[in-house]
Design an enzyme around this catalytic site. Structure first.
Site, PDB file in Angstrom:
ATOM      1  N   ASP A  34      48.405  22.194  16.010  1.00  0.00           N
ATOM      2  CA  ASP A  34      49.430  23.223  16.148  1.00  0.00           C
ATOM      3  C   ASP A  34      50.508  22.781  17.118  1.00  0.00           C
ATOM      4  OD1 ASP A  34      48.088  24.828  14.484  1.00  0.00           O
ATOM      5  OD2 ASP A  34      47.909  26.528  15.889  1.00  0.00           O
ATOM      6  N   ALA A  35      50.073  22.119  18.203  1.00  0.00           N
ATOM      7  CA  ALA A  35      51.023  21.746  19.245  1.00  0.00           C
ATOM      8  C   ALA A  35      52.085  20.800  18.689  1.00  0.00           C
ATOM      9  CB  ALA A  35      50.278  21.096  20.401  1.00  0.00           C
ATOM     10  N   TYR A  37      52.868  20.415  15.534  1.00  0.00           N
ATOM     11  CA  TYR A  37      53.620  21.154  14.521  1.00  0.00           C
ATOM     12  C   TYR A  37      54.705  22.008  15.192  1.00  0.00           C
ATOM     13  CZ  TYR A  37      54.615  24.415  10.740  1.00  0.00           C
ATOM     14  OH  TYR A  37      55.250  25.170   9.787  1.00  0.00           O
ATOM     15  N   ASP A  38      54.284  22.756  16.220  1.00  0.00           N
ATOM     16  CA  ASP A  38      55.234  23.643  16.892  1.00  0.00           C
ATOM     17  C   ASP A  38      56.376  22.862  17.515  1.00  0.00           C
ATOM     18  OD1 ASP A  38      53.793  25.868  16.234  1.00  0.00           O
ATOM     19  OD2 ASP A  38      52.666  25.914  18.101  1.00  0.00           O
ATOM     20  N   SER A  83      56.236  35.755   9.905  1.00  0.00           N
ATOM     21  CA  SER A  83      55.546  34.952  10.885  1.00  0.00           C
ATOM     22  C   SER A  83      56.058  35.335  12.268  1.00  0.00           C
ATOM     23  CB  SER A  83      55.867  33.513  10.536  1.00  0.00           C
ATOM     24  OG  SER A  83      55.152  32.677  11.333  1.00  0.00           O
ATOM     25  N   LEU A  84      55.642  34.612  13.297  1.00  0.00           N
ATOM     26  CA  LEU A  84      56.104  34.914  14.650  1.00  0.00           C
ATOM     27  C   LEU A  84      56.695  33.661  15.276  1.00  0.00           C
ATOM     28  CD1 LEU A  84      52.969  36.862  15.925  1.00  0.00           C
ATOM     29  CD2 LEU A  84      55.247  37.838  15.643  1.00  0.00           C
ATOM     30  N   GLU A 119      48.616  41.952  22.344  1.00  0.00           N
ATOM     31  CA  GLU A 119      47.390  41.854  21.536  1.00  0.00           C
ATOM     32  C   GLU A 119      46.975  40.396  21.444  1.00  0.00           C
ATOM     33  OE1 GLU A 119      48.638  43.185  17.705  1.00  0.00           O
ATOM     34  OE2 GLU A 119      48.943  45.245  18.368  1.00  0.00           O
ATOM     35  N   LYS A 121      46.146  37.025  19.851  1.00  0.00           N
ATOM     36  CA  LYS A 121      46.563  36.476  18.552  1.00  0.00           C
ATOM     37  C   LYS A 121      45.330  35.849  17.911  1.00  0.00           C
ATOM     38  CE  LYS A 121      50.193  33.765  16.376  1.00  0.00           C
ATOM     39  NZ  LYS A 121      49.401  32.906  15.501  1.00  0.00           N
ATOM     40  N   ASP A 123      42.952  33.932  15.490  1.00  0.00           N
ATOM     41  CA  ASP A 123      43.146  32.732  14.674  1.00  0.00           C
ATOM     42  C   ASP A 123      42.374  32.882  13.361  1.00  0.00           C
ATOM     43  OD1 ASP A 123      44.081  30.319  14.017  1.00  0.00           O
ATOM     44  OD2 ASP A 123      42.935  29.179  15.503  1.00  0.00           O
ATOM     45  N   ARG A 142      48.666  36.448   2.541  1.00  0.00           N
ATOM     46  CA  ARG A 142      50.088  36.282   2.832  1.00  0.00           C
ATOM     47  C   ARG A 142      50.784  35.409   1.795  1.00  0.00           C
ATOM     48  NH1 ARG A 142      52.302  33.920   8.440  1.00  0.00           N
ATOM     49  NH2 ARG A 142      51.211  32.069   7.750  1.00  0.00           N
ATOM     50  N   GLU A 178      44.198  40.834  10.615  1.00  0.00           N
ATOM     51  CA  GLU A 178      43.731  39.460  10.539  1.00  0.00           C
ATOM     52  C   GLU A 178      42.258  39.435  10.155  1.00  0.00           C
ATOM     53  OE1 GLU A 178      46.221  37.538  11.115  1.00  0.00           O
ATOM     54  OE2 GLU A 178      45.484  35.524  11.588  1.00  0.00           O
ATOM     55  N   TYR A 230      46.331  45.405  12.922  1.00  0.00           N
ATOM     56  CA  TYR A 230      47.375  45.448  13.951  1.00  0.00           C
ATOM     57  C   TYR A 230      48.755  45.858  13.453  1.00  0.00           C
ATOM     58  CZ  TYR A 230      48.007  40.692  12.098  1.00  0.00           C
ATOM     59  OH  TYR A 230      48.172  39.618  11.281  1.00  0.00           O
ATOM     60  N   LYS A 318      51.715  31.187  23.001  1.00  0.00           N
ATOM     61  CA  LYS A 318      50.599  30.346  22.563  1.00  0.00           C
ATOM     62  C   LYS A 318      49.889  29.726  23.757  1.00  0.00           C
ATOM     63  CE  LYS A 318      50.843  29.657  17.915  1.00  0.00           C
ATOM     64  NZ  LYS A 318      50.702  28.361  17.356  1.00  0.00           N
ATOM     65  N   CYS A 412      44.253  -4.374   3.000  1.00  0.00           N
ATOM     66  CA  CYS A 412      43.566  -3.134   2.645  1.00  0.00           C
ATOM     67  C   CYS A 412      42.056  -3.352   2.705  1.00  0.00           C
ATOM     68  CB  CYS A 412      43.987  -2.710   1.243  1.00  0.00           C
ATOM     69  SG  CYS A 412      42.989  -1.362   0.597  1.00  0.00           S
ATOM     70  N   CYS A 415      40.649  -3.133  -1.172  1.00  0.00           N
ATOM     71  CA  CYS A 415      40.937  -4.083  -2.251  1.00  0.00           C
ATOM     72  C   CYS A 415      41.468  -5.417  -1.726  1.00  0.00           C
ATOM     73  CB  CYS A 415      41.938  -3.480  -3.240  1.00  0.00           C
ATOM     74  SG  CYS A 415      43.614  -3.382  -2.575  1.00  0.00           S
ATOM     75  N   CYS A 430      48.752  -0.050   1.527  1.00  0.00           N
ATOM     76  CA  CYS A 430      48.148  -1.054   0.667  1.00  0.00           C
ATOM     77  C   CYS A 430      49.073  -1.281  -0.521  1.00  0.00           C
ATOM     78  CB  CYS A 430      46.787  -0.521   0.209  1.00  0.00           C
ATOM     79  SG  CYS A 430      46.183  -1.288  -1.289  1.00  0.00           S
ATOM     80  N   CYS A 436      43.840  -1.022  -6.645  1.00  0.00           N
ATOM     81  CA  CYS A 436      43.048  -0.688  -5.460  1.00  0.00           C
ATOM     82  C   CYS A 436      42.107   0.458  -5.795  1.00  0.00           C
ATOM     83  CB  CYS A 436      43.955  -0.290  -4.302  1.00  0.00           C
ATOM     84  SG  CYS A 436      43.036   0.347  -2.880  1.00  0.00           S
TER      85      CYS A 436
END
Ligand code: IVH
Length: 688
Positions: A34-35, A37-38, A83-84, A119, A121, A123, A142, A178, A230, A318, A412, A415, A430, A436
């Site tokens: 997540d970190a 990604y965020d 989303s948030l 609240e 969050k 997961d 969703r 959730e 919620y 987060k 590889c 192969c 490869c 392969c």
């Protein structure tokens, strides 16, 4: 390394995020933490703020979730499931508060006394429950935020979810919450999975998602799932004027509301609550990945509205990820469907925040070099919510008896073909292509996977087995398997009944939808969403095939058309062209389609982009408005479909005049553009 232009960096971030989205939502199998990604999302959003011209309406910064699984019924949400936005520290939270203050036109003191509800969050995965005349009539996931999957039958098996509401209740109301699995139930489930030789789930979120999204509700019934309610979606009446009162209503109706939810009367009290919950987090029996703060007053929520994919009236703070130290046992190089060599770290198993971790991703060659990770090292690992753990650093790099630095193979492992690195890419690939075995097998596994051909009884293990025994070498072979029926029945682990069952499952898939078919081919960068875009554009397999062959030529009209499809773009067009320019790919394709029926895609029946009331209007606000701030007015106009600009020009169609409107009012008059005063504007926007 060369410095990238903002446009290049933007393209790079977009394609990474799109890929990660697909892995996370599409495959329930996240690729990065997540970190990470965020961080990438944040960079994308910041870049788009500086260079608004780069922003695309359908780009990943505007998207949430992934397209729903076609195996479930599709349901269009009455109100989108959004989303948030995230914050990670006090400073970012303060910015969130002051944005709200500015939007509502409040002074600092009034801003600090805005009431919030905090609240945990959870997961898990969000759900929308529709109650008509007090009866639960539908439950949807969703999905992509607009269209979700119908999981009513599965939700009906969860005892703690009320099936009827005690009166009084609105005629129709949607309740959101959730779905989650407790840590204890998750551990017990994984133990059962192991006993049955089924693959264990990576974490409670994946276990909850996998349990809910079952085509057979009797499986869901055997899993312990819970719901924390919620939110509210669409409703014919407003049952509460504050979020606090709404949570009370939910409790009275029999829903479980998270007991740690708390009302907060000053923004300055927020950090203390975050600290307190962070302390409690390891002892909770369910995973949380942060805290959601919501403006309590519903009227204010309405005024604040949404921006892009997230509400202006709520934010997720987060938590940092959970960490631990363990030993790196071995670095294994896996070969993926597209030939990418991916290093995987095997670790001495360790408990990280309630989940046993024995593997971590090392991403690529550069990452191993950067960490200088070597077998035998003690490493600090991090597990963020729901993903493959990552190695952060080596903690005992100083010791004398360390192994030699890890040398990433340039061949590889499957192969032995040369593995090359393309300029500007971090991965080594490869070059063996179809020769392969690892790539071929991975492609076949993808081909039969749940979101592709979804063939029951043909899992990873049987694909590998049939490949080795020469029964399945390319996708078309699957549909010729019946010719080897007798030999198959004699194989270890198979018998007349299971072979019969498998052949039936294969027959059921001789008719397949165009998006699934395109996705199943496993062309690089063609995930579910892009497959859907292509199917929607070309309607039939024959048209698509012909267009792709023509698009091989970079200068062709078909290539231009392909690149111009919203959401596709030149880079993806090039991947498609590359796939179709390989003769053996087209051969494999034709060999396969000889066995299949691919119905044409219908045109979309309902248009989600039906014109909004102010669509086509180009508006300017000038002077000061007494009932709303300028950003709020702009947001309202945009919500109704107008485009809002700063200056009056010949293109402008409507100018709203506040107090002390100056030169812009004059210019509007000169150009003969329609003007409105504040009260007519409110009327037009449906506010009075
Ligand atoms: S409110 C319009 N409250 O977090 C805002 N979401 O990152 C809707 N989540 O999709 C979300 N706990 O799946 C809200 N107490 C909570 C939540 C929560 C978990 C999830 C939810 C949402 C995601 C957004």
């Amino acid at each position: 390394m060369s410095v990238k232009s903002p446009a290049q960096r933007h393209t790079e971030l977009e394609s990474k995020i799109a890929r990660w989205n697909e892995a996370y939502h599409g495959q329930d199998n996240p690729e990065v933490s997540d970190a990470i990604y965020d961080q990438a999302r944040l960079e994308l959003v910041m870049l788009e703020r500086q260079h608004p011209e780069l922003k695309r309406k359908d780009g990943p910064s505007a998207q949430i979730g992934a397209a729903p699984n076609p195996a479930f019924g599709k349901v269009t949400h009455r109100a989108p499931m959004l989303s948030l936005d995230n914050v990670f520290n006090e400073e970012e939270f303060a910015q969130f508060i002051s944005r709200i203050g500015r939007f509502l036109g409040l002074n600092d003191q009034t801003t600090d006394s805005l009431r919030f509800v905090a609240e945990p969050k959870i997961d898990g995965l969000s759900i929308n429950l529709t109650y008509e005349k007090g009866q639960l009539t539908a439950a949807t996931t969703r999905g992509d935020g607009t269209i979700g999957e119908d999981v009513t039958a599965n939700i009906n098996t969860i005892a703690s979810i009320p099936k009827t509401l005690p009166a009084p209740y609105p005629e129709l109301i949607e309740i959101r919450g959730e779905i989650f699995m407790s840590r204890a139930d998750f551990l017990a489930l994984n133990q059962r999975q192991e006993e049955r030789k089924d693959r264990p789930f990576a974490n409670p979120r994946n276990a909850a998602a996998g349990s809910l999204r079952q085509l057979d509700p009797s499986i869901t019934a055997q899993r312990s799932l819970g719901l924390f309610a919620y939110g509210m979606g669409y409703s014919t009446d407003l049952p509460a004027t504050s979020h606090t009162a709404w949570l009370e209503t939910l409790k009275n109706w029999g829903f479980t509301v998270n007991p740690l939810s708390k009302s907060i009367s000053h923004a300055s009290d927020v950090p203390a609550y975050v600290e307190q919950l962070a302390q409690q987090r390891p002892d909770l029996d369910y995973d949380i990945d942060g805290i959601v703060f919501k403006i309590d007053e519903i009227d204010l929520q309405k005024r604040l509205g949404f921006v892009g994919r997230a509400p202006r009236w709520a934010i997720a703070w987060k938590f940092p990820a959970e960490q631990a130290i363990t030993r790196l046992l071995e670095i294994e190089i896996q070969v993926g469907r597209t030939g990418a060599l991916t290093p995987v770290a095997h670790l001495e198993p360790i408990n990280v925040g309630g989940v046993i971790v024995s593997r971590a991703t090392l991403h690529n060659e550069d990452e191993i070099k950067r960490l200088d990770a070597r077998p035998g090292d003690l490493v600090k690992i991090q597990r963020a919510g729901d993903v493959i753990p990552q190695i952060l650093s080596v903690v005992n790099a100083e010791r004398a008896d360390r192994a030699a630095p890890f040398i990433f193979p340039d061949h590889c492992p499957a192969c032995h073909a040369h593995a090359e690195r393309v300029a500007d890419e971090a991965v080594r690939r490869c070059t063996g292509g179809l020769t392969c075995p690892a790539q071929t097998v991975e492609r076949l596994i993808h081909f039969v996977s749940r979101k592709a051909f979804d063939i029951d009884g043909l899992g990873d293990k049987s694909i590998r087995n049939f490949y080795e025994l020469n029964y399945i070498r390319r996708p078309g072979d699957i549909f010729r398997l019946h010719t080897s029926k007798e030999q198959l029945q004699k194989l270890e682990g198979w018998g007349p009944q299971s072979v019969e069952k498998l052949l039936r499952a294969i027959d059921e898939r001789r008719t397949i939808s165009l998006p699934r078919f395109i996705y199943a081919l496993g062309i690089r960068r063609i995930g579910e969403r892009n497959a859907q875009l292509l199917a929607r554009h070309y309607h039939s397999f024959a048209t698509w095939r012909a267009a792709m062959l023509a698009a091989i030529q970079p200068e062709s009209e078909e290539r231009t058309t392909l690149s111009a499809i919203m959401g596709i773009g030149p880079a993806i067009a090039e991947e498609l062209a590359a796939f179709f320019s390989e003769e053996h790919n087209v051969d494999t394709l034709d060999d396969l389609t000889a066995h299949l029926t691919i119905p044409d895609e219908e045109n979309a029946t309902s248009d989600p982009n039906a014109p909004a009331p102010l669509s086509g209007q180009i508006m300017v606000f000038t002077g000061s408005l007494s009932t709303m701030s300028r950003p709020e007015a702009k947001a309202i106009a945009e919500r109704l479909g107008a485009q809002v600009t700063d200056s009056v020009s010949r293109r402008t169609t409507l100018v709203v005049l506040g107090e002390k409107a100056g030169s812009k009012a004059k210019k509007a008059e000169e150009l003969g553009i329609r003007t409105l005063d504040e009260s007519s504007w409110r009327e037009m926007a449906g506010l009075s």
